[in-house]
Design a protein around this motif. Structure first.
Motif, PDB file in Angstrom:
ATOM      1  N   TYR A  11       0.858  -1.215  -0.006  1.00 13.92           N
ATOM      2  CA  TYR A  11      -0.077  -0.083  -0.175  1.00 13.92           C
ATOM      3  C   TYR A  11       1.034   1.346   0.113  1.00 13.92           C
ATOM      4  CZ  TYR A  11      -4.658  -1.847   1.381  1.00 13.92           C
ATOM      5  OH  TYR A  11      -5.653  -2.791   1.239  1.00 13.92           O
ATOM      6  N   LEU A  12       0.699   2.213  -1.097  1.00 12.35           N
ATOM      7  CA  LEU A  12       1.534   3.421  -0.970  1.00 12.35           C
ATOM      8  C   LEU A  12       0.695   4.345  -0.020  1.00 12.35           C
ATOM      9  CD1 LEU A  12       2.206   4.265  -4.471  1.00 12.35           C
ATOM     10  CD2 LEU A  12       3.849   3.556  -2.995  1.00 12.35           C
ATOM     11  N   PHE A  13      -0.656   4.258  -0.058  1.00 13.37           N
ATOM     12  CA  PHE A  13      -1.502   5.106   1.109  1.00 13.37           C
ATOM     13  C   PHE A  13      -2.848   4.397   0.944  1.00 13.37           C
ATOM     14  CE2 PHE A  13       0.566   8.119  -2.273  1.00 13.37           C
ATOM     15  CZ  PHE A  13       1.461   8.781  -1.449  1.00 13.37           C
ATOM     16  N   GLY A  14      -3.398   4.547   2.077  1.00 14.07           N
ATOM     17  CA  GLY A  14      -4.969   4.303   2.254  1.00 14.07           C
ATOM     18  C   GLY A  14      -5.296   2.923   3.115  1.00 14.07           C
ATOM     19  N   GLU A  15      -4.339   2.211   3.655  1.00  6.83           N
ATOM     20  CA  GLU A  15      -4.939   0.918   4.514  1.00  6.83           C
ATOM     21  C   GLU A  15      -5.660   1.412   5.796  1.00  6.83           C
ATOM     22  OE1 GLU A  15      -1.603   2.352   4.100  1.00  6.83           O
ATOM     23  OE2 GLU A  15      -0.703   0.495   4.260  1.00  6.83           O
ATOM     24  N   HIS A  16      -6.726   0.738   6.208  1.00  5.24           N
ATOM     25  CA  HIS A  16      -7.508   1.083   7.189  1.00  5.24           C
ATOM     26  C   HIS A  16      -8.618   2.174   6.707  1.00  5.24           C
ATOM     27  CE1 HIS A  16      -6.098  -1.557  10.255  1.00  5.24           C
ATOM     28  NE2 HIS A  16      -4.679  -1.184  10.062  1.00  5.24           N
ATOM     29  N   ALA A  17      -7.895   3.121   6.213  1.00  8.39           N
ATOM     30  CA  ALA A  17      -9.252   4.260   5.621  1.00  8.39           C
ATOM     31  C   ALA A  17     -10.071   3.586   4.540  1.00  8.39           C
ATOM     32  CB  ALA A  17      -8.363   5.576   5.144  1.00  8.39           C
ATOM     33  N   VAL A  18      -9.461   2.756   3.782  1.00  8.77           N
ATOM     34  CA  VAL A  18     -10.179   2.199   2.917  1.00  8.77           C
ATOM     35  C   VAL A  18     -11.327   1.419   3.246  1.00  8.77           C
ATOM     36  CG1 VAL A  18      -8.722  -0.070   2.527  1.00  8.77           C
ATOM     37  CG2 VAL A  18      -9.691   1.096   0.330  1.00  8.77           C
ATOM     38  N   VAL A  19     -11.465   0.828   4.385  1.00  6.46           N
ATOM     39  CA  VAL A  19     -12.389   0.002   5.165  1.00  6.46           C
ATOM     40  C   VAL A  19     -13.660   1.040   5.249  1.00  6.46           C
ATOM     41  CG1 VAL A  19     -13.136  -1.197   7.127  1.00  6.46           C
ATOM     42  CG2 VAL A  19     -10.771  -1.403   6.390  1.00  6.46           C
TER      43      VAL A  19
END
Ligand code: PMV
Length: 306
Positions: A11-19
Protein backbone atom coordinates in the motif's frame (compact mmCIF):
# COMPACT_ATOMS: atom_id res chain seq x y z
CA UNK A 1 1.46 -29.22 -16.65
CA UNK A 2 0.46 -25.59 -16.09
CA UNK A 3 2.21 -23.02 -13.92
CA UNK A 4 0.64 -19.66 -13.08
CA UNK A 5 2.09 -17.01 -10.84
CA UNK A 6 0.68 -13.90 -9.15
CA UNK A 7 2.36 -10.99 -7.32
CA UNK A 8 2.20 -9.58 -3.81
CA UNK A 9 1.40 -5.91 -3.17
CA UNK A 10 2.22 -2.90 -1.04
CA UNK A 11 0.00 0.00 0.00
CA UNK A 12 1.44 3.40 -0.93
CA UNK A 13 -1.48 5.03 0.89
CA UNK A 14 -4.82 4.24 2.45
CA UNK A 15 -4.88 1.00 4.45
CA UNK A 16 -7.55 1.08 7.20
CA UNK A 17 -9.13 4.22 5.71
CA UNK A 18 -10.18 2.10 2.70
CA UNK A 19 -12.38 0.04 5.07
CA UNK A 20 -14.49 3.21 5.51
CA UNK A 21 -14.80 3.93 1.79
CA UNK A 22 -11.77 6.23 1.52
CA UNK A 23 -9.36 5.99 -1.42
CA UNK A 24 -6.20 3.89 -1.31
CA UNK A 25 -3.33 3.33 -3.75
CA UNK A 26 -1.81 -0.15 -4.00
CA UNK A 27 1.08 -1.37 -6.08
CA UNK A 28 1.83 -4.94 -7.20
CA UNK A 29 5.44 -5.93 -6.46
CA UNK A 30 7.70 -8.42 -8.12
CA UNK A 31 7.54 -11.04 -5.37
CA UNK A 32 5.50 -13.89 -6.79
CA UNK A 33 3.73 -17.05 -5.74
CA UNK A 34 3.91 -19.82 -8.36
CA UNK A 35 1.32 -22.57 -8.54
CA UNK A 36 2.05 -25.62 -10.65
CA UNK A 37 -0.88 -27.88 -11.54
CA UNK A 38 -0.45 -31.33 -13.06
CA UNK A 39 -2.91 -34.11 -13.90
CA UNK A 40 -1.98 -37.13 -11.77
CA UNK A 41 -4.21 -40.17 -11.70
CA UNK A 42 -2.38 -41.65 -8.71
CA UNK A 43 -3.93 -39.03 -6.38
CA UNK A 44 -7.35 -37.48 -5.79
CA UNK A 45 -5.97 -34.05 -4.86
CA UNK A 46 -2.42 -33.43 -3.67
CA UNK A 47 -1.27 -29.99 -2.42
CA UNK A 48 2.42 -29.46 -1.68
CA UNK A 49 4.10 -26.38 -0.20
CA UNK A 50 6.58 -25.49 2.55
CA UNK A 51 3.68 -26.16 4.93
CA UNK A 52 3.64 -29.87 3.94
CA UNK A 53 1.92 -32.25 1.54
CA UNK A 54 -1.82 -32.75 2.02
CA UNK A 55 -5.06 -33.49 0.23
CA UNK A 56 -7.87 -30.96 0.54
CA UNK A 57 -7.07 -29.60 3.99
CA UNK A 58 -8.72 -26.43 5.26
CA UNK A 59 -6.26 -26.16 8.20
CA UNK A 60 -2.91 -26.54 6.44
CA UNK A 61 -3.79 -25.30 2.93
CA UNK A 62 -6.98 -23.28 3.50
CA UNK A 63 -6.84 -21.03 0.41
CA UNK A 64 -5.95 -23.71 -2.15
CA UNK A 65 -8.45 -26.14 -0.61
CA UNK A 66 -11.23 -23.53 -0.65
CA UNK A 67 -10.37 -22.67 -4.29
CA UNK A 68 -10.69 -26.34 -5.35
CA UNK A 69 -14.06 -26.63 -3.61
CA UNK A 70 -15.36 -23.49 -5.36
CA UNK A 71 -13.90 -24.43 -8.76
CA UNK A 72 -15.78 -27.74 -8.62
CA UNK A 73 -18.84 -25.61 -9.47
CA UNK A 74 -17.31 -25.18 -12.94
CA UNK A 75 -15.51 -28.49 -13.59
CA UNK A 76 -14.89 -31.90 -12.10
CA UNK A 77 -11.52 -31.32 -10.42
CA UNK A 78 -9.98 -34.68 -9.52
CA UNK A 79 -6.62 -36.38 -10.04
CA UNK A 80 -4.61 -33.19 -9.66
CA UNK A 81 -1.26 -32.53 -8.06
CA UNK A 82 -0.63 -28.90 -7.03
CA UNK A 83 2.77 -27.52 -6.02
CA UNK A 84 3.22 -24.06 -4.53
CA UNK A 85 6.33 -22.02 -4.05
CA UNK A 86 6.48 -18.38 -3.03
CA UNK A 87 8.78 -15.37 -2.62
CA UNK A 88 6.14 -13.51 -0.58
CA UNK A 89 6.50 -13.46 3.21
CA UNK A 90 3.47 -15.26 4.66
CA UNK A 91 0.86 -13.43 6.72
CA UNK A 92 2.65 -10.11 6.93
CA UNK A 93 0.55 -7.74 4.85
CA UNK A 94 2.23 -8.25 1.48
CA UNK A 95 -0.65 -10.23 0.00
CA UNK A 96 0.59 -13.84 0.15
CA UNK A 97 -2.90 -15.29 0.60
CA UNK A 98 -4.38 -13.33 -2.31
CA UNK A 99 -1.49 -14.34 -4.59
CA UNK A 100 -1.78 -18.07 -3.87
CA UNK A 101 -5.57 -17.86 -4.21
CA UNK A 102 -5.69 -16.14 -7.61
CA UNK A 103 -2.70 -18.07 -9.03
CA UNK A 104 -4.42 -21.37 -8.11
CA UNK A 105 -7.70 -20.23 -9.66
CA UNK A 106 -5.87 -19.17 -12.84
CA UNK A 107 -3.97 -22.47 -13.16
CA UNK A 108 -7.10 -24.62 -12.60
CA UNK A 109 -9.08 -22.31 -14.90
CA UNK A 110 -6.67 -23.11 -17.73
CA UNK A 111 -6.22 -26.81 -16.91
CA UNK A 112 -9.99 -27.48 -16.78
CA UNK A 113 -11.10 -24.93 -19.43
CA UNK A 114 -13.39 -23.01 -17.09
CA UNK A 115 -13.19 -19.84 -19.23
CA UNK A 116 -13.13 -17.42 -16.28
CA UNK A 117 -12.06 -13.87 -17.23
CA UNK A 118 -9.50 -11.95 -15.14
CA UNK A 119 -12.36 -9.94 -13.56
CA UNK A 120 -14.08 -13.21 -12.63
CA UNK A 121 -10.85 -14.66 -11.22
CA UNK A 122 -10.38 -11.56 -9.01
CA UNK A 123 -14.01 -11.77 -7.84
CA UNK A 124 -13.82 -15.49 -7.08
CA UNK A 125 -10.51 -14.91 -5.27
CA UNK A 126 -12.16 -12.26 -3.10
CA UNK A 127 -15.01 -14.63 -2.25
CA UNK A 128 -12.51 -17.36 -1.28
CA UNK A 129 -10.63 -14.91 0.97
CA UNK A 130 -13.90 -13.93 2.69
CA UNK A 131 -14.76 -17.60 3.16
CA UNK A 132 -11.36 -18.44 4.70
CA UNK A 133 -10.76 -15.26 6.72
CA UNK A 134 -14.30 -14.16 7.59
CA UNK A 135 -13.67 -10.70 6.07
CA UNK A 136 -11.44 -9.28 3.35
CA UNK A 137 -11.42 -6.23 1.13
CA UNK A 138 -11.24 -6.92 -2.63
CA UNK A 139 -7.98 -4.93 -2.83
CA UNK A 140 -5.41 -7.72 -2.54
CA UNK A 141 -7.05 -10.16 -4.93
CA UNK A 142 -7.75 -7.40 -7.49
CA UNK A 143 -4.19 -6.00 -7.47
CA UNK A 144 -2.65 -9.49 -7.52
CA UNK A 145 -4.80 -10.47 -10.52
CA UNK A 146 -4.32 -7.28 -12.55
CA UNK A 147 -0.86 -6.06 -11.44
CA UNK A 148 0.28 -2.43 -11.68
CA UNK A 149 -0.57 0.53 -9.49
CA UNK A 150 -4.26 0.72 -8.69
CA UNK A 151 -6.45 3.34 -7.06
CA UNK A 152 -9.11 1.68 -4.88
CA UNK A 153 -12.15 1.58 -4.81
CA UNK A 154 -12.32 2.95 -8.40
CA UNK A 155 -9.96 0.22 -9.69
CA UNK A 156 -8.24 2.88 -11.76
CA UNK A 157 -4.76 2.05 -13.06
CA UNK A 158 -2.07 4.68 -12.43
CA UNK A 159 1.39 4.96 -13.99
CA UNK A 160 3.77 2.23 -12.87
CA UNK A 161 6.28 3.11 -10.13
CA UNK A 162 9.86 3.29 -11.38
CA UNK A 163 12.06 3.71 -8.30
CA UNK A 164 13.60 1.47 -5.66
CA UNK A 165 11.22 -0.34 -3.31
CA UNK A 166 12.38 -2.07 -0.14
CA UNK A 167 10.02 -3.99 2.14
CA UNK A 168 11.05 -4.52 5.76
CA UNK A 169 9.52 -7.43 7.65
CA UNK A 170 9.39 -7.04 11.46
CA UNK A 171 8.80 -10.81 11.71
CA UNK A 172 6.16 -9.98 14.32
CA UNK A 173 2.80 -11.69 13.73
CA UNK A 174 -0.22 -9.42 13.44
CA UNK A 175 -3.90 -10.13 12.97
CA UNK A 176 -5.58 -7.93 10.35
CA UNK A 177 -8.99 -8.81 11.79
CA UNK A 178 -8.01 -7.64 15.31
CA UNK A 179 -6.38 -4.43 14.08
CA UNK A 180 -9.41 -3.52 11.93
CA UNK A 181 -11.64 -4.16 14.99
CA UNK A 182 -9.42 -1.95 17.19
CA UNK A 183 -9.63 0.93 14.71
CA UNK A 184 -13.43 0.52 14.62
CA UNK A 185 -13.56 0.78 18.43
CA UNK A 186 -11.35 3.87 18.48
CA UNK A 187 -13.52 5.47 15.79
CA UNK A 188 -16.64 4.80 17.88
CA UNK A 189 -15.00 6.30 20.99
CA UNK A 190 -13.66 9.43 19.25
CA UNK A 191 -15.64 9.95 16.05
CA UNK A 192 -14.73 13.66 15.81
CA UNK A 193 -11.01 12.81 15.90
CA UNK A 194 -10.66 9.46 14.12
CA UNK A 195 -13.15 10.33 11.34
CA UNK A 196 -11.05 13.29 10.14
CA UNK A 197 -7.82 11.24 10.48
CA UNK A 198 -9.27 8.55 8.20
CA UNK A 199 -10.48 11.11 5.69
CA UNK A 200 -7.04 12.82 5.76
CA UNK A 201 -5.53 9.42 4.89
CA UNK A 202 -8.04 9.17 2.02
CA UNK A 203 -6.98 12.63 0.77
CA UNK A 204 -3.40 11.37 0.45
CA UNK A 205 -4.46 9.01 -2.32
CA UNK A 206 -6.27 11.84 -4.10
CA UNK A 207 -3.13 14.01 -4.00
CA UNK A 208 -0.88 10.96 -4.47
CA UNK A 209 -2.57 9.99 -7.75
CA UNK A 210 -1.08 12.97 -9.59
CA UNK A 211 2.30 12.57 -7.89
CA UNK A 212 2.49 8.91 -8.94
CA UNK A 213 1.45 9.77 -12.50
CA UNK A 214 4.18 12.48 -12.58
CA UNK A 215 6.78 10.03 -11.14
CA UNK A 216 7.42 12.54 -8.33
CA UNK A 217 8.69 9.97 -5.83
CA UNK A 218 10.21 12.51 -3.43
CA UNK A 219 6.73 14.00 -2.94
CA UNK A 220 5.12 10.53 -2.76
CA UNK A 221 7.68 9.72 -0.02
CA UNK A 222 6.74 12.86 1.94
CA UNK A 223 3.09 11.83 1.90
CA UNK A 224 4.01 8.27 2.91
CA UNK A 225 5.79 9.69 5.97
CA UNK A 226 2.66 11.63 6.92
CA UNK A 227 0.53 8.52 6.30
CA UNK A 228 2.77 6.55 8.68
CA UNK A 229 2.25 9.14 11.41
CA UNK A 230 -1.52 9.00 10.95
CA UNK A 231 -1.49 5.18 11.06
CA UNK A 232 0.49 5.41 14.31
CA UNK A 233 -2.14 7.79 15.67
CA UNK A 234 -4.92 5.25 15.11
CA UNK A 235 -3.04 2.59 17.06
CA UNK A 236 -1.70 0.28 14.35
CA UNK A 237 1.97 1.21 14.75
CA UNK A 238 4.60 -0.60 16.80
CA UNK A 239 8.10 0.10 18.01
CA UNK A 240 9.47 -2.52 15.60
CA UNK A 241 7.68 -0.97 12.61
CA UNK A 242 8.81 2.55 13.51
CA UNK A 243 12.43 1.42 14.05
CA UNK A 244 12.50 0.06 10.49
CA UNK A 245 10.68 3.12 9.12
CA UNK A 246 13.18 5.53 10.74
CA UNK A 247 16.16 3.37 9.71
CA UNK A 248 14.93 3.56 6.09
CA UNK A 249 14.38 7.32 6.20
CA UNK A 250 17.77 7.95 7.84
CA UNK A 251 19.54 5.97 5.13
CA UNK A 252 18.15 8.08 2.31
CA UNK A 253 14.66 6.78 1.47
CA UNK A 254 12.18 9.28 -0.01
CA UNK A 255 9.67 8.03 2.55
CA UNK A 256 8.65 4.97 4.57
CA UNK A 257 5.52 3.68 6.23
CA UNK A 258 3.62 0.66 7.49
CA UNK A 259 2.13 -1.40 4.67
CA UNK A 260 -1.03 -3.40 5.33
CA UNK A 261 -2.75 -3.83 8.65
CA UNK A 262 0.24 -2.91 10.87
CA UNK A 263 0.72 -4.04 14.48
CA UNK A 264 3.67 -6.10 13.15
CA UNK A 265 4.11 -7.43 9.63
CA UNK A 266 5.86 -5.18 7.12
CA UNK A 267 6.82 -1.60 6.33
CA UNK A 268 7.76 -0.27 2.91
CA UNK A 269 10.18 2.41 1.72
CA UNK A 270 10.66 4.11 -1.67
CA UNK A 271 14.05 5.40 -2.72
CA UNK A 272 16.29 6.26 -5.61
CA UNK A 273 17.35 2.95 -7.21
CA UNK A 274 21.00 3.66 -6.29
CA UNK A 275 20.03 3.67 -2.60
CA UNK A 276 18.22 0.32 -2.37
CA UNK A 277 21.19 -1.55 -0.89
CA UNK A 278 21.85 1.16 1.72
CA UNK A 279 18.20 1.22 2.82
CA UNK A 280 17.98 -2.59 2.90
CA UNK A 281 21.17 -2.74 5.01
CA UNK A 282 19.78 -0.17 7.47
CA UNK A 283 16.54 -2.14 7.83
CA UNK A 284 18.49 -5.35 8.55
CA UNK A 285 20.73 -3.53 11.06
CA UNK A 286 17.60 -2.26 12.84
CA UNK A 287 16.42 -5.85 13.38
CA UNK A 288 14.16 -6.36 10.36
CA UNK A 289 14.40 -8.59 7.30
CA UNK A 290 14.71 -6.52 4.14
CA UNK A 291 13.42 -7.50 0.72
CA UNK A 292 14.52 -5.46 -2.30
CA UNK A 293 11.85 -5.46 -4.98
CA UNK A 294 10.27 -3.54 -7.88
CA UNK A 295 6.81 -2.54 -8.92
CA UNK A 296 5.34 -4.83 -11.55
CA UNK A 297 2.73 -4.26 -14.25
CA UNK A 298 2.15 -7.98 -14.41
CA UNK A 299 -0.66 -9.55 -12.42
CA UNK A 300 -1.38 -13.22 -13.09
CA UNK A 301 1.16 -14.72 -15.51
CA UNK A 302 0.94 -18.04 -17.31
CA UNK A 303 4.52 -19.21 -16.72
CA UNK A 304 4.30 -22.51 -18.58
CA UNK A 305 1.76 -24.68 -20.32
CA UNK A 306 3.00 -28.06 -21.50
O1 PMV B 1 -2.46 -6.58 6.03
P1 PMV B 1 -3.25 -6.73 4.80
O2 PMV B 1 -2.45 -6.83 3.55
O3 PMV B 1 -4.30 -7.80 4.91
O4 PMV B 1 -4.03 -5.34 4.57
C1 PMV B 1 -5.06 -4.93 5.42
C2 PMV B 1 -5.61 -3.65 4.88
C3 PMV B 1 -6.75 -3.08 5.72
O5 PMV B 1 -7.11 -1.85 5.10
C4 PMV B 1 -6.31 -2.80 7.14
C5 PMV B 1 -7.95 -4.01 5.75
C6 PMV B 1 -8.63 -4.21 4.41
O6 PMV B 1 -9.29 -5.27 4.28
O7 PMV B 1 -8.57 -3.34 3.53
Amino acid sequence: MITCSAPGKIYLFGEHAVVYGENAICCAVDLRTRVQVELDESVSISIESVLGKTGIDLDIHPYVSAVIKRMREFASIEGVSIKIDSDIPVGSGVGSSAAVTVATIAALNRMFDCNLTLEEIAKLGHEVEIQVQGAASPTDTYVSTMGGVVMIPQRKKLKNIDCGIVIGNTNVFSSTKELVANVAKLRESYPQIIGPVLSAIGSMSEIGEELVNNSDYAAVGNLMNINHGLLDSIGVGSIELSSLVYAARNSGAFGAKITGAGGGGCMVALMDKAKTEAVAGAIDAAGGSSIITNATEHGIIMESNS
